[in-house]
Design an enzyme around this catalytic site. Structure first.
Site, PDB file in Angstrom:
ATOM      1  N   GLY C  82       0.830  -1.198   0.000  1.00  0.00           N
ATOM      2  CA  GLY C  82       0.000   0.000   0.000  1.00  0.00           C
ATOM      3  C   GLY C  82       0.864   1.247   0.000  1.00  0.00           C
ATOM      4  O   GLY C  82       1.886   1.320   0.688  1.00  0.00           O
ATOM      5  N   GLY C  84      -0.799   4.420   0.084  1.00  0.00           N
ATOM      6  CA  GLY C  84      -1.632   5.550   0.483  1.00  0.00           C
ATOM      7  C   GLY C  84      -0.899   6.323   1.564  1.00  0.00           C
ATOM      8  O   GLY C  84       0.300   6.131   1.790  1.00  0.00           O
ATOM      9  N   GLY C  87       0.768   3.871   3.945  1.00  0.00           N
ATOM     10  CA  GLY C  87       1.852   3.050   3.420  1.00  0.00           C
ATOM     11  C   GLY C  87       3.040   3.858   2.933  1.00  0.00           C
ATOM     12  O   GLY C  87       4.200   3.540   3.238  1.00  0.00           O
ATOM     13  N   HIS C 308     -21.721   8.366   4.150  1.00  0.00           N
ATOM     14  CA  HIS C 308     -21.626   9.808   4.021  1.00  0.00           C
ATOM     15  C   HIS C 308     -22.912  10.356   3.430  1.00  0.00           C
ATOM     16  O   HIS C 308     -23.377   9.867   2.417  1.00  0.00           O
ATOM     17  CB  HIS C 308     -20.433  10.135   3.123  1.00  0.00           C
ATOM     18  CG  HIS C 308     -19.943  11.527   3.283  1.00  0.00           C
ATOM     19  ND1 HIS C 308     -20.684  12.601   2.870  1.00  0.00           N
ATOM     20  CD2 HIS C 308     -18.807  12.025   3.812  1.00  0.00           C
ATOM     21  CE1 HIS C 308     -20.008  13.712   3.148  1.00  0.00           C
ATOM     22  NE2 HIS C 308     -18.865  13.392   3.714  1.00  0.00           N
ATOM     23  N   SER C 326     -18.477  17.520  -0.911  1.00  0.00           N
ATOM     24  CA  SER C 326     -17.973  17.845   0.412  1.00  0.00           C
ATOM     25  C   SER C 326     -19.097  18.145   1.397  1.00  0.00           C
ATOM     26  O   SER C 326     -20.101  18.770   1.076  1.00  0.00           O
ATOM     27  CB  SER C 326     -17.039  19.043   0.334  1.00  0.00           C
ATOM     28  OG  SER C 326     -16.751  19.475   1.633  1.00  0.00           O
ATOM     29  N   ARG C 373     -23.028  12.765  10.462  1.00  0.00           N
ATOM     30  CA  ARG C 373     -23.185  12.036   9.209  1.00  0.00           C
ATOM     31  C   ARG C 373     -24.196  10.906   9.284  1.00  0.00           C
ATOM     32  O   ARG C 373     -25.037  10.751   8.402  1.00  0.00           O
ATOM     33  CB  ARG C 373     -21.842  11.422   8.804  1.00  0.00           C
ATOM     34  CG  ARG C 373     -20.847  12.453   8.348  1.00  0.00           C
ATOM     35  CD  ARG C 373     -19.517  11.819   7.998  1.00  0.00           C
ATOM     36  NE  ARG C 373     -18.600  12.879   7.569  1.00  0.00           N
ATOM     37  CZ  ARG C 373     -17.342  12.669   7.224  1.00  0.00           C
ATOM     38  NH1 ARG C 373     -16.838  11.447   7.262  1.00  0.00           N
ATOM     39  NH2 ARG C 373     -16.584  13.676   6.833  1.00  0.00           N
ATOM     40  N   HIS C 448     -18.646   5.213   2.590  1.00  0.00           N
ATOM     41  CA  HIS C 448     -17.550   6.143   2.458  1.00  0.00           C
ATOM     42  C   HIS C 448     -16.278   5.639   3.121  1.00  0.00           C
ATOM     43  O   HIS C 448     -15.177   5.820   2.623  1.00  0.00           O
ATOM     44  CB  HIS C 448     -18.000   7.448   3.124  1.00  0.00           C
ATOM     45  CG  HIS C 448     -16.979   8.512   3.137  1.00  0.00           C
ATOM     46  ND1 HIS C 448     -16.392   8.960   1.981  1.00  0.00           N
ATOM     47  CD2 HIS C 448     -16.421   9.218   4.143  1.00  0.00           C
ATOM     48  CE1 HIS C 448     -15.522   9.916   2.290  1.00  0.00           C
ATOM     49  NE2 HIS C 448     -15.506  10.070   3.592  1.00  0.00           N
ATOM     50  N   GLU C 472      -6.372   2.851   7.132  1.00  0.00           N
ATOM     51  CA  GLU C 472      -7.768   2.401   7.150  1.00  0.00           C
ATOM     52  C   GLU C 472      -7.854   0.872   7.254  1.00  0.00           C
ATOM     53  O   GLU C 472      -8.881   0.335   7.668  1.00  0.00           O
ATOM     54  CB  GLU C 472      -8.494   2.905   5.891  1.00  0.00           C
ATOM     55  CG  GLU C 472     -10.008   2.748   5.979  1.00  0.00           C
ATOM     56  CD  GLU C 472     -10.763   3.383   4.812  1.00  0.00           C
ATOM     57  OE1 GLU C 472     -10.196   4.272   4.140  1.00  0.00           O
ATOM     58  OE2 GLU C 472     -11.920   2.996   4.587  1.00  0.00           O
ATOM     59  N   ARG C 482     -16.077   7.581  12.647  1.00  0.00           N
ATOM     60  CA  ARG C 482     -14.895   8.398  12.510  1.00  0.00           C
ATOM     61  C   ARG C 482     -15.293   9.857  12.337  1.00  0.00           C
ATOM     62  O   ARG C 482     -16.207  10.178  11.602  1.00  0.00           O
ATOM     63  CB  ARG C 482     -14.090   7.938  11.296  1.00  0.00           C
ATOM     64  CG  ARG C 482     -12.930   8.822  10.958  1.00  0.00           C
ATOM     65  CD  ARG C 482     -12.188   8.331   9.753  1.00  0.00           C
ATOM     66  NE  ARG C 482     -12.913   8.431   8.505  1.00  0.00           N
ATOM     67  CZ  ARG C 482     -13.018   9.551   7.791  1.00  0.00           C
ATOM     68  NH1 ARG C 482     -12.466  10.669   8.202  1.00  0.00           N
ATOM     69  NH2 ARG C 482     -13.682   9.553   6.660  1.00  0.00           N
TER      70      ARG C 482
END
Ligand code: FAD
Ligand code: HEM
Ligand code: HEM
Ligand code: SF4
Ligand code: F3S
Ligand code: FES
Lengths: 237, 247, 684
Positions: C82, C84, C87, C308, C326, C373, C448, C472, C482
């Site tokens: 990973g 991201g 990672g 979301h 957003s 949310r 999400h 994640e 979260r």
């Protein structure tokens, strides 16, 4: 899968494509300066034979007695010749590189957002090169008077040579076509040189550089074209 | 709507490729371009023909993984990525030619997929600020004027998609390169390595076989993030400075 | 590991007795809906978290964690799956430290990891605004936001480390938004009362990831990291009880390759794509984590999913993914649906004010459109279930609600709205073909983020020694829900600061014995990979992989989405099982396994999603309470709000793979709160 290139070590600024481009830009700008002056000189033709020939003569005396006779002219010639060499050399190097960068062409490719002149730089450059060779044969090195078939001194004084040359319609057409090539070359070349030299760091300066390119193209190519057109039209004789 | 698709297919990097023609019916204008290809692939799969390989990941216009030359335009007719292009930009009965990015520095992997690792190697040559983890001063130690911060941001939005190369008649990656040079060069943190960065990055750019820039400007028009042409001027300027400094 | 002082934060049994007693007093029913689906395992504990004062725990752990001899580091190898935020930051930092790092991702460049899509921002307790923020407040908000289902020690550390992240990123050249004075700007995000969110317009994830990516590429040039792009991890190698390597498929050549290392780090992101439609990137998958799970790593809280509320609704059957708009839009937009079903098909502009139901403002007058949310999402679903949804009918139901800016445009002027939301409005217009300036946007919730993931201890080590999990992909810090802008914070905290400091304790024991290519464990792993691929290639059925994925997603969304019920979950498990069976019999993967084959890639991922999906349903069935992102129909207040049962469910559900066609084994990690008092949420 094709093998991937490794990381290159020891890159030098002078060996980059951008350095090549800078050489093109500088030599190109030298040409720009030259053609501006040359065009201005040519316009003396409107003041008659004497003024024109005086001017040509005067050029040869420029810088005397600091420089020998034709000294300035020779310096200019050497600079121009060097520039030409550099300009053409870099043009070929970049052209070849661009060719190798995409060996398989697109089946369909649109270039909707760029000027025709930008795409024509290379062909326009070749046209200009051919033109310059002919032009020098015509007016300086060979002094070939196409009208009378005479060469060298026999071809007459600069003014006569020029006027008699442009009385030949096909020759005028060739010159005018060359001026179209020059206009295109200047239109893109001027802005391009500014960009290459890193002078167009925002939208305004970019717009300005493009405007200058357009103006130069019109002024120089237009200015050069006046003499042949007016000769052909019989206004100058 | 009904479409006539002419799509480049190529088994692998070395195999010869060619254009294949497919008919696709019932395309809705709400589909994204890639969803349209998904539907085509479903159809091919059902007919026993191998689906067409193409790249995508985020489908949001941000990862830079999608590509495609659509009717001669990189990412198609709108200023956006292929994944954000929608079929309402096309008409019923249209014939659409779809090709991979073409540049020798981006070899074809399969069908419409190309290898853009050259971009990673360009970044490896200095597209960073050298700071080890934990070695950073407080974030407020160096204020950055807002205009510079904004400009750095504007050009840092480059997604590394390669459309600039695909669109450039010279196959030059100058816009991509210029964007990174400008991003880091605008910031105070980026000054120390400015000369070596530009020299090494352009060195790799050239070694990868990208063409030189002749300021044509197709790149910026194709760029989904609208990276402006002045980043190339900035790139040239920095190289100029490096030359003066003998780098 | 025996030379360590005992810092065990031991499981406090007196507390559970209390809890059990409490449960009895309140008369909570002691039901276990999932009883037939799993077997009970031993409780587990996080043995690495030091005790003592909260503020000192991370220091203590860093001090106690051994240091691998610098001269040795060149001989210690690390695999990071990973690239991201979690990672790339880890690989870069470990490379800087001198370890030999191999980094893997499935995209064509590390820079494309899904973290790039994050829009909103990243939290950090810098208190640059002087508005009373502090490490403790961030800690507190995170615990509370997570609905009291996360660990105090972990969350406190996260808040502590958050400030260094910003320093690091700024030094790397991440162009965060700044004020006119040149200092960093902050905004408040997700309804918290302080401004602690750092942002780079709507592209924070991109800028942070590019920063980490550049740090990574710097190490590639330095020779400490080697990147393997377009390489998908398909199996974990465990030898003598330790994670020692991975098997990957080269996605270009189809080659099955084996890589060994002293330690393996999974930073492979979230598995929201089990729902098929989500805001995740197309390639996000659970394969890396799931393969580790099958080799013995526990999967924790798999059912915790964040939905979301503001995404662009599904437009038709062709939809491949959903796009997030957003959350900031809820600051100015008003959410409504028609009061009468008959109006649902009408042009919204023609529906008079009195026929509109601004349901969030009606139900939650105090918070209005800014409720959390999960509440905003669930209410949108309720409206659509009542038949008052708007937009096109997909499968016979209109799934969308209006997010209306007309009033804000009237009040602030169009220009002000343009300045704030221009790019979002453009994106909306591009995707839907409608102009949000003149007619209201349509939005609908979408999957999400997943809070669940591989179970890890305080060191981020899974139950397989030598297997660390970050970002994640692990379950660790967010509890049942979260907070906005905290995933980026966690990914970078893990990668830059936590993992490099904890992994060294494990590596101090290395280098481990070299593994022979023909070690039975290795050969077995390679064989299983190859035979799985072989099976996909030879099944030669009639249905495409995508069609299965879509159907699985449907089941998950319907029964394990915003609202879960006992009956629904049971039904889902049956449906998943039969679909899975059909998949293995009837899937069609064309082409060859020895070249790029995107159907084959997807087939592997979908096969793992089937198993994960089932476990998610079992986990959801087990948790008969509503907490955070998990809402059980059976556990709500009279007003229909989520109702937690701390007495019964204050635990992490960590699942052990029981074997194919066997029941999973549930290990409970009981959560104790020493510093924060557990409270029931209320937004009324
Ligand atoms: C649209 C959107 C907006 C968001 N906005 C915010 C926000 O504003 N603030 C916030 O804090 N959070 C936000 N999030 C959440 C946040 O972006 C993610 O949780 C976070 O980035 C995850 O980071 P990661 O490093 O753990 O994983 P990822 O970034 O998902 O990286 C996963 C990596 O693993 C690799 N990988 C996966 N599987 C394999 C495999 N089998 N083999 C090899 N490699 C593999 C991938 O190639 C990739 O490199 C948002 C999420 C989404 C979807
Ligand atoms: C002798 C024949 C010539 C040839 C073969 C030639 C060729 C070229 C080529 C290939 C380029 C680069 C194309 C590009 O940048 O797009 C170029 C650029 C340029 N040329 Fe010429 N050219 C010639 C003559 C001239 C003349 C006579 C002038 C000026 C009057 C000139 C001025 C320029 C300028 C200013 C540039 C721009 C440099 C840059 O892009 O940085 N060139 N030329
Ligand atoms: C219609 C246009 C032009 C006309 C009428 C013209 C005319 C002339 C004349 C009469 C001379 C000889 C001058 C002398 O011997 O003193 C000359 C020389 C020259 N011209 Fe032109 N010219 C034209 C365009 C150009 C252009 C476009 C270029 C360059 C791109 C050019 C480059 C030169 C050069 C290099 C010389 C030689 C100067 C020297 O070394 O003596 N000319 N030109
Ligand atoms: S500069 Fe633009 S076109 Fe080029 S890679 Fe970056 S985003 Fe893509
Ligand atoms: S199109 Fe190509 S030539 Fe330069 S300005 Fe753009 S890279
Ligand atoms: S798929 Fe990510 S930019 Fe298009």
């Amino acid at each position: 899968m094709t093998t991937r290139p490794a990381l290159v070590k020891g890159s030098r600024a002078v060996r980059s494509t951008i350095a090549l481009k800078m050489l093109m830009a500088v030599s190109g700008l030298i040409f720009v300066g030259y053609v501006l002056a040359h065009m201005y000189g040519n316009l003396k033709a409107f003041s008659g034979q004497e003024a024109f020939n005086d001017y040509a003569h005067h050029l040869r005396e420029l810088g005397e007695p600091l420089l020998p006779h034709e000294g300035f002219l020779w310096i200019a010639r050497v600079v121009l010749l060097l520039s030409l060499f550099v300009h053409v050399f870099c043009a070929i190097a970049l052209w070849r590189r661009a060719g190798r960068a995409r060996t398989t062409k697109y089946v369909v490719k649109k270039n909707k957002h760029s000027s025709f002149s930008s795409h024509w730089m290379r062909w326009g450059g070749i046209t200009l090169l051919l033109f310059i060779i002919w032009h020098l044969l015509n007016f300086t090195v060979g002094r070939i008077n196409v009208n009378t078939g005479e060469t060298g001194d026999a071809a007459g004084d600069p003014y006569t040579l020029m006027v008699q040359s442009f009385e030949v319609p096909w020759l005028t057409v060739i010159y005018l076509l060359a001026m179209v090539a020059l206009a295109l070359h200047l239109h893109h070349g001027t802005w391009s040189a500014a960009q290459t030299l890193g002078l167009t760091n925002n939208a305004t300066s970019r717009r300005n550089a493009k405007a200058i390119g357009t103006i130069l193209a019109v002024v120089v190519a237009g200015g050069f074209s006046l003499v042949p057109i007016f000769v052909l039209a019989g206004v100058i004789d | 709507m009904k479409l006539n698709l002419k799509i480049w297919r190529q088994e692998n990097a070395t195999a010869p490729g060619g254009i294949h023609t497919y008919e696709l019916d019932d395309v809705s204008e709400d589909m994204s371009f890639l969803e349209m290809l998904d539907v085509l692939n479903e159809q091919l799969n059902a007919e026993g023909e191998e689906p067409i390989a193409f790249d995508s990941d985020c489908r949001e216009g941000i990862c830079g993984q999608c590509s495609l030359m659509i009717d001669g335009e990189a990412h198609g007719p709108e200023v956006t990525t292929t994944c954000q292009l929608h079929m309402r930009s096309f008409r019923d009965g249209d014939s659409i030619t779809i090709e991979p990015w073409r540049a020798d520095a981006f070899p074809i992997v399969k069908d419409l997929v190309v290898d853009r690792s050259a971009f990673d190697r360009i970044i490896q040559q200095g597209g960073y600020i050298s700071v080890n983890t934990g070695a950073a001063p407080d974030a407020h130690a160096t204020p950055v004027p807002k205009d510079k911060a904004n400009r750095a941001f504007d050009v840092a939005t480059c997604i590394g998609c390669g459309a600039c190369v695909a669109a450039c008649p010279n196959g030059s990656a100058s816009l991509f390169l210029g964007a990174k040079i400008t991003h880091l060069g605008e910031l105070p943190q980026g000054q120390a390595e400015r000369d070596t960065r530009v020299v090494n990055m352009i060195g790799q750019h050239d070694a990868e076989g990208f063409g030189g820039c002749t300021n044509i400007g197709e790149c910026t028009a194709a760029c989904p993030k609208e990276i402006p042409l002045d980043v190339i001027s900035r790139l040239n300027w920095d190289l100029h400075a490096a030359l003066r400094h003998g780098k | 590991m025996t030379d360590l002082p005992d810092t065990t934060n031991s499981f406090d049994s007196s507390r559970t007795l209390d809890a059990a007693a409490l449960a009895e007093r309140e008369g909570a029913q002691q039901t276990d809906d999932a009883a037939d689906y799993y077997v009970d395992g031993d409780p587990i504990q996080d043995t690495k978290a030091p005790g003592g004062p909260l503020e000192e725990r991370w220091n203590t752990r860093q001090f106690e964690a051994r240091i691998a001899n610098p001269a040795n580091r060149r001989r210690l190898s690390v695999i990071v799956v990973g690239t991201g935020l979690a990672g790339a930051s880890a690989a870069a930092t470990l490379g800087e430290a001198g370890y030999v790092v191999k980094s893997f991702c499935y995209q064509d460049s590390p820079r494309r990891a899904h973290s790039i899509a994050a829009q909103g921002g990243i939290n950090a307790a810098k208190n640059y605004k002087g508005d009373g923020d502090s490490v403790y407040r961030l800690f507190y908000d995170t615990i509370k936001g997570g609905d009291y289902r996360s660990r105090e020690s972990n969350v406190y550390r996260l808040a502590q480390v958050s400030t260094s992240i910003i320093d690091q990123c700024v030094a790397q050249g991440v162009p965060f938004a700044r004020e006119y004075g040149g200092l960093l700007d902050n905004r408040s995000f997700g309804g918290v009362q302080v401004s602690r969110t750092f942002y780079a317009r709507g592209q924070t994830g991109q800028q942070l990831l590019i920063g980490a990516y550049q740090a990574l590429e710097r190490q590639v040039a330095a020779g400490t990291v080697k990147c393997y792009t377009r390489h998908e991890m398909v199996e974990l190698i465990v030898v003598d009880g330790r994670a020692r390597g991975i098997i990957v498929r080269d996605m270009v050549t189809g080659e099955i390759e084996t890589y060994f290392a002293d330690v393996v780090v999974l930073a492979s992101g979230g598995y929201g794509n089990v729902f098929f439609l989500s805001t995740n990137a197309m390639g996000c998958n659970v394969t890396a984590a799931w393969r580790a799970h099958r080799k013995g790593a526990l999967m924790a809280n798999p059912c915790y999913t964040q939905i979301h509320p503001t995404c662009i609704p599904v437009a038709g059957a062709h939809q491949s993914k959903l796009t997030l708009m957003s959350e900031s839009l809820r600051n100015d937009g008003r959410i409504w649906v028609p009061k009468n079903q008959a109006d649902c098909g009408k042009d919204p502009r023609e529906i008079p004010e009195e026929d509109r139901d601004y349901y969030l403002e009606r139900i939650y007058p105090a918070f209005g459109n800014l409720v959390p949310r999960d509440i905003a999402s669930r209410q949108a679903k309720n409206m659509c279930d009542e038949g008052r949804g708007v937009g096109p009918e997909v499968d016979g139901v209109r799934r969308g609600v209006y997010l209306d800016f007309a009033e804000a445009i009237d009040r602030l002027g169009r220009k002000a709205i343009e300045d704030k939301y221009d790019n979002l409005f453009d994106m909306y217009a591009r995707i839907t073909g409608e102009d949000p300036y003149t007619s209201p946007m349509r939005i609908y919730p979408a999957v999400h983020y997943v809070m669940g993931g591989l179970w890890v201890d305080y060191d981020l080590q899974s139950t397989i020694p030598g297997l660390f999990v970050t970002g994640e992909a692990n379950f660790s810090d967010h509890g049942a829900n979260r907070l906005g802008a905290s995933a980026l914070m966690q990914g970078l905290a893990d990668g830059y600061f936590v993992l490099p400091n904890t992994i060294r304790d494990y590596l101090a024991e290395g280098p481990f014995e070299k593994i022979a290519e023909d070690d039975p464990a290795v050969v077995e792993a390679q064989q299983s990979v190859k035979s799985r691929i072989e099976q996909f290639m030879t099944t030669n059925g009639t249905r495409s992989v995508d069609s299965y994925h879509r159907e699985l997603g449907h089941i998950m969304w319907e029964y394990c989405g915003m609202e879960r019920s006992e009956d629904g979950l049971r039904k889902a498990i049956d449906l998943i099982r039969s679909l899975k069976e059909d998949f293995w019999r009837n899937v069609r993967v064309l082409g060859s396994a020895e070249s790029m084959n995107q159907s084959l890639e997807k087939a592997g991922r979908v096969a793992d999603f089937f198993e994960l999906g089932e476990l998610m349903c079992i986990d959801a069935l087990n948790r008969r309470e509503s907490c955070g992102g998990h809402f059980r129909a059976e556990s709500q207040t009279e007003e229909g709000e989520a109702l937690r049962h701390d007495d019964q469910y204050a635990y992490v559900a960590a699942w052990e793979w029981g074997g194919a066609d066997e029941k999973p084994i549930l290990h409970k990690e009981h959560l104790t709160y020493e510093f924060v008092e557990m409270k029931q949420r209320s937004y009324k």
